[in-house]
Motif scaffolding. Structure first.
Motif, PDB file in Angstrom:
ATOM      1  N   LEU A  47       0.826  -1.215   0.000  1.00  0.00           N
ATOM      2  CA  LEU A  47       0.000   0.000   0.000  1.00  0.00           C
ATOM      3  C   LEU A  47       0.855   1.259   0.000  1.00  0.00           C
ATOM      4  N   ARG A  48       1.901   1.259   0.795  1.00  0.00           N
ATOM      5  CA  ARG A  48       2.805   2.422   0.814  1.00  0.00           C
ATOM      6  C   ARG A  48       3.402   2.657  -0.576  1.00  0.00           C
ATOM      7  N   THR A  49       3.812   1.573  -1.216  1.00  0.00           N
ATOM      8  CA  THR A  49       4.401   1.676  -2.554  1.00  0.00           C
ATOM      9  C   THR A  49       3.374   2.164  -3.571  1.00  0.00           C
ATOM     10  N   LEU A  50       2.180   1.618  -3.528  1.00  0.00           N
ATOM     11  CA  LEU A  50       1.126   2.054  -4.453  1.00  0.00           C
ATOM     12  C   LEU A  50       0.791   3.525  -4.256  1.00  0.00           C
ATOM     13  N   HIS A  51       0.722   3.952  -3.001  1.00  0.00           N
ATOM     14  CA  HIS A  51       0.426   5.359  -2.715  1.00  0.00           C
ATOM     15  C   HIS A  51       1.548   6.265  -3.225  1.00  0.00           C
ATOM     16  N   ARG A  52       2.794   5.835  -3.035  1.00  0.00           N
ATOM     17  CA  ARG A  52       3.932   6.616  -3.521  1.00  0.00           C
ATOM     18  C   ARG A  52       3.896   6.711  -5.040  1.00  0.00           C
ATOM     19  N   ILE A  53       3.582   5.623  -5.714  1.00  0.00           N
ATOM     20  CA  ILE A  53       3.455   5.642  -7.178  1.00  0.00           C
ATOM     21  C   ILE A  53       2.393   6.652  -7.593  1.00  0.00           C
ATOM     22  N   CYS A  54       1.255   6.620  -6.930  1.00  0.00           N
ATOM     23  CA  CYS A  54       0.177   7.556  -7.272  1.00  0.00           C
ATOM     24  C   CYS A  54       0.608   9.006  -7.071  1.00  0.00           C
ATOM     25  N   ARG A  55       1.255   9.291  -5.956  1.00  0.00           N
ATOM     26  CA  ARG A  55       1.685  10.661  -5.671  1.00  0.00           C
ATOM     27  C   ARG A  55       2.737  11.149  -6.664  1.00  0.00           C
ATOM     28  N   VAL A  56       3.770  10.348  -6.872  1.00  0.00           N
ATOM     29  CA  VAL A  56       4.883  10.773  -7.721  1.00  0.00           C
ATOM     30  C   VAL A  56       4.429  10.921  -9.170  1.00  0.00           C
ATOM     31  N   TYR A  57       3.742   9.919  -9.687  1.00  0.00           N
ATOM     32  CA  TYR A  57       3.336   9.977 -11.083  1.00  0.00           C
ATOM     33  C   TYR A  57       2.224  10.995 -11.323  1.00  0.00           C
ATOM     34  N   ALA A  58       1.462  11.332 -10.298  1.00  0.00           N
ATOM     35  CA  ALA A  58       0.482  12.415 -10.444  1.00  0.00           C
ATOM     36  C   ALA A  58       1.213  13.738 -10.673  1.00  0.00           C
ATOM     37  N   CYS A  59       2.318  13.931  -9.975  1.00  0.00           N
ATOM     38  CA  CYS A  59       3.119  15.145 -10.182  1.00  0.00           C
ATOM     39  C   CYS A  59       3.757  15.146 -11.565  1.00  0.00           C
ATOM     40  N   VAL A  60       4.289  14.006 -11.967  1.00  0.00           N
ATOM     41  CA  VAL A  60       4.891  13.898 -13.299  1.00  0.00           C
ATOM     42  C   VAL A  60       3.818  14.100 -14.369  1.00  0.00           C
ATOM     43  N   GLY A  61       2.599  13.695 -14.078  1.00  0.00           N
ATOM     44  CA  GLY A  61       1.492  13.801 -15.028  1.00  0.00           C
ATOM     45  C   GLY A  61       1.133  15.216 -15.429  1.00  0.00           C
ATOM     46  N   ILE A  62       1.628  16.212 -14.718  1.00  0.00           N
ATOM     47  CA  ILE A  62       1.392  17.613 -15.082  1.00  0.00           C
ATOM     48  C   ILE A  62       1.909  17.889 -16.496  1.00  0.00           C
ATOM     49  N   VAL A  63       2.914  17.138 -16.908  1.00  0.00           N
ATOM     50  CA  VAL A  63       3.490  17.301 -18.244  1.00  0.00           C
ATOM     51  C   VAL A  63       2.448  17.015 -19.329  1.00  0.00           C
ATOM     52  N   VAL A  64       1.520  16.100 -19.062  1.00  0.00           N
ATOM     53  CA  VAL A  64       0.538  15.695 -20.075  1.00  0.00           C
ATOM     54  C   VAL A  64      -0.306  16.882 -20.550  1.00  0.00           C
ATOM     55  N   PRO A  65      -1.010  17.594 -19.669  1.00  0.00           N
ATOM     56  CA  PRO A  65      -1.797  18.724 -20.170  1.00  0.00           C
ATOM     57  C   PRO A  65      -0.949  19.881 -20.693  1.00  0.00           C
TER      58      PRO A  65
END
Length: 157
Positions: A47-65
């Motif tokens: 769960l900690r790993t999944l949450h970290r993936i969600c947080r980090v890649y959500a920040c990286v996802g800013i590049v998409v828009p």
């Protein structure tokens, strides 16, 4: 230049948004498992790993828009209805992720790793998180379909 912008936009969507959708979707199931394990059990680590993936890649996802807007400007389609709808849906998806999914994941982790974790989390907690995650995933799937179909596209596809 348009090809470069579009390439970065598509690659960023695949690399950043894909992991978030998968990790967020896995979180409710692992929450149910973790609720039956000790606070230091393997499911809590997952769960900690999944949450970290969600947080980090959500920040990286800013590049998409950002690159999506740059591509739209380059193609001269910024005022097209399909793009405006896509932008609104992207904003909604970002809102669901930032305001519902990530905070609920944090609360669940805090509950499971607290001094006295509950014997079992209520099913409503995981069901609500699964609903938010499903909403996020549906919004992104809709945006993806709009990007592929692109009403009025000049590609002839």
């Amino acid at each position: 230049m348009t090809e470069f912008l579009l390439s970065v936009h598509v690659l960023a969507a695949i690399i950043a948004i894909g992991p978030v959708t998968v990790a967020a979707s896995m979180f409710p199931a692992f929450t149910r498992r973790a609720a039956t394990e000790p606070a230091d059990g393997p499911s809590v680590t997952v769960l900690r790993t999944l949450h970290r993936i969600c947080r980090v890649y959500a920040c990286v996802g800013i590049v998409v828009p950002i690159f999506g807007l740059a591509t739209a400007i380059s193609l001269g389609v910024l005022g097209d209805t399909w793009l405006i709808v896509s932008i609104a849906l992207t904003a909604a998806a970002a809102g669901v992720l930032a305001l519902m999914v990530l905070p609920d994941q944090s609360k669940i982790l805090a509950t499971l790793t607290g001094a006295a974790p509950p014997a079992a989390l209520p099913r409503t907690v995981t069901a609500q998180l699964a609903m938010y995650t499903g909403t996020f995933n549906t919004l992104w799937a809709t945006v993806t379909v709009l990007m592929i179909i692109r009403p009025g596209s000049t590609t002839g596809a």
